[in-house]
Write a protein that holds these residues in place. Sequence first.
Motif, short mmCIF file in Angstrom:
data_model
loop_
_atom_site.label_atom_id
_atom_site.label_comp_id
_atom_site.label_asym_id
_atom_site.label_seq_id
_atom_site.Cartn_x
_atom_site.Cartn_y
_atom_site.Cartn_z
N CYS A 79 45.00 29.95 42.46
CA CYS A 79 44.92 28.81 41.53
C CYS A 79 44.41 29.25 40.17
O CYS A 79 44.92 28.81 39.12
CB CYS A 79 43.99 27.74 42.11
N CYS A 80 43.42 30.14 40.14
CA CYS A 80 42.91 30.64 38.86
C CYS A 80 43.97 31.45 38.13
O CYS A 80 44.12 31.34 36.90
CB CYS A 80 41.66 31.49 39.09
N ALA A 81 44.73 32.26 38.89
CA ALA A 81 45.79 33.06 38.26
C ALA A 81 46.86 32.16 37.67
O ALA A 81 47.34 32.39 36.54
CB ALA A 81 46.40 34.00 39.30
N LEU A 82 47.25 31.10 38.40
CA LEU A 82 48.24 30.17 37.89
C LEU A 82 47.74 29.47 36.63
O LEU A 82 48.47 29.33 35.64
CB LEU A 82 48.58 29.13 38.97
N ALA A 83 46.48 29.05 36.64
CA ALA A 83 45.90 28.38 35.47
C ALA A 83 45.87 29.33 34.27
O ALA A 83 46.20 28.94 33.14
CB ALA A 83 44.50 27.88 35.79
N LEU A 84 45.48 30.58 34.48
CA LEU A 84 45.42 31.54 33.40
C LEU A 84 46.79 31.79 32.79
O LEU A 84 46.94 31.83 31.56
CB LEU A 84 44.82 32.86 33.90
N ILE A 85 47.79 31.95 33.64
CA ILE A 85 49.15 32.18 33.14
C ILE A 85 49.62 30.99 32.30
O ILE A 85 50.17 31.15 31.21
CB ILE A 85 50.11 32.44 34.31
#
Length: 499
Positions: A79-85
């Motif tokens: 979820c954090c990776a998706l938000a960062l992207i």
Amino acid sequence: MKRIWPINWDSGGASMPASALLALITAWLAIDQLLLWRFLGWSWLPLAGGLVVAAVLVHRIASSTVIDVRIPLPRFVLCCALALILLMLGGEGRFFYANIDWQVREAVLRDMAIHPWPFVYLEGNGPQLLRAPIGMFLVPALVFKAAGPLAGDMALLAQNGLLSGALLALGSVLFDTKRSRLIAVGTVLFFSGLDLVGTLIFHGGWRDHLEFWFATMQYSSHITQAFWVPQHGFAGWLAAILFLLWHRGRMALWPLLAVLPLTALWSPLALIGAMPFALWAGLSALVERKLTIADIGWPALSVLLAFPGLVYLAAAPDGVGIRPYPLQMLAWLIFVSLELLVYALPLFFALRNDPRQRLLLSIATLWLLIVPFIQIGWSLDFMMRASIPALMILAVMVAQSLADSPSRALRLWLMLMLLVGSVTGLTEIARAFTQPPSPRGQCSFFGAWDVSFGAYPKGSYLAPLDQLPAMIRPADPARIMIRDPSTCWDGPWARPEGV
């Protein structure tokens, strides 16, 4: 001794309690409140008292099972990776193009970083205090002060990525299966009204920015919110997710009521948009005789912590103002039909055997029908921001129907609407690859505003020092003369067609 931030490494994989993620978000919002006190020049003594209040509130959330579900650690990381992207594609970190709202936003962050706290601007109407929802900028501004503008950019991206990732992970608790969670993330990410249809009807062709197909009305897609106004988006999405957790019986009432006041410093308009749902939750507990001391005490403690921020945001209200927003009824009907009713009407008929869900849909729909008639400030901000919680609730209900509804016709209709609506978000993403990264700014808030929004008053961002309540009026602020260069940015900054 009970662990406050437990990560359980068992045979099923690492996991963490959902309440730990809520405590993380609460802690960050509480720190923003305390940093505002310092921004206003408060001494360390009240800051120490506020820190104790914040620590007690966060400890209570972290050490309880307010959301009695564990979240796998890989899901949180994903979820954090998706938000960062997503945030990077929206221009944060300066890897890709940032939309023109960031021209003023970047100038505000720069001013907060290069000037000593507290400070006021000196201009023709006397000393002016920066008075705006600056919660998103406080921590990055401190990093900027300490380590320079690049570090400030990275701090903003990291902060927003972490908080949005934690919120995505909390939202996943609303869905019980991997399939339903995948449907939900796709639905929520690309949820939008039929802006493409409105653009083709009223403009006769393609435009780079589809949201303003009606110049006088807008309900922003979720990707538009993330790219243009992430602080408002986060505050509204958080309110919606917490309400839905309460509505599903996954969370007690008091965390919802305790976290909401802390969001005002990120988006007071999104907080107003959450009020119908918070009111319903509170009245339901009262009528059903389920209201507890915790439902009153912990929110009261939160309001105590947020009170200086609320006074700050409400200072010098004449510069903002609230008024009826005149609309032609036919235009309004067309707008809500394409932005709202294409989803709400089929869901309403499909939920005839579920009165609780139907009531929730009715409240969200009624609010979204009303907010276009209210204006706060000089633009469409109230309409666009106060609609965020209700739009997120509607998106989650669409996702649930796609995952669980037995009606094939309903699922096909909703998929078609989402397919057409997703074009709005896809055009926002496409801009990241068709425009160069945005240049770095050199102007103050005043210079950037005059370039970007010169036709509008600055009252939504400024308050005269002599009109501030004594409680928040800085005693001896630094006085900053406005000396802006002739060019505000070190390169061209494209303006999307249709803005």
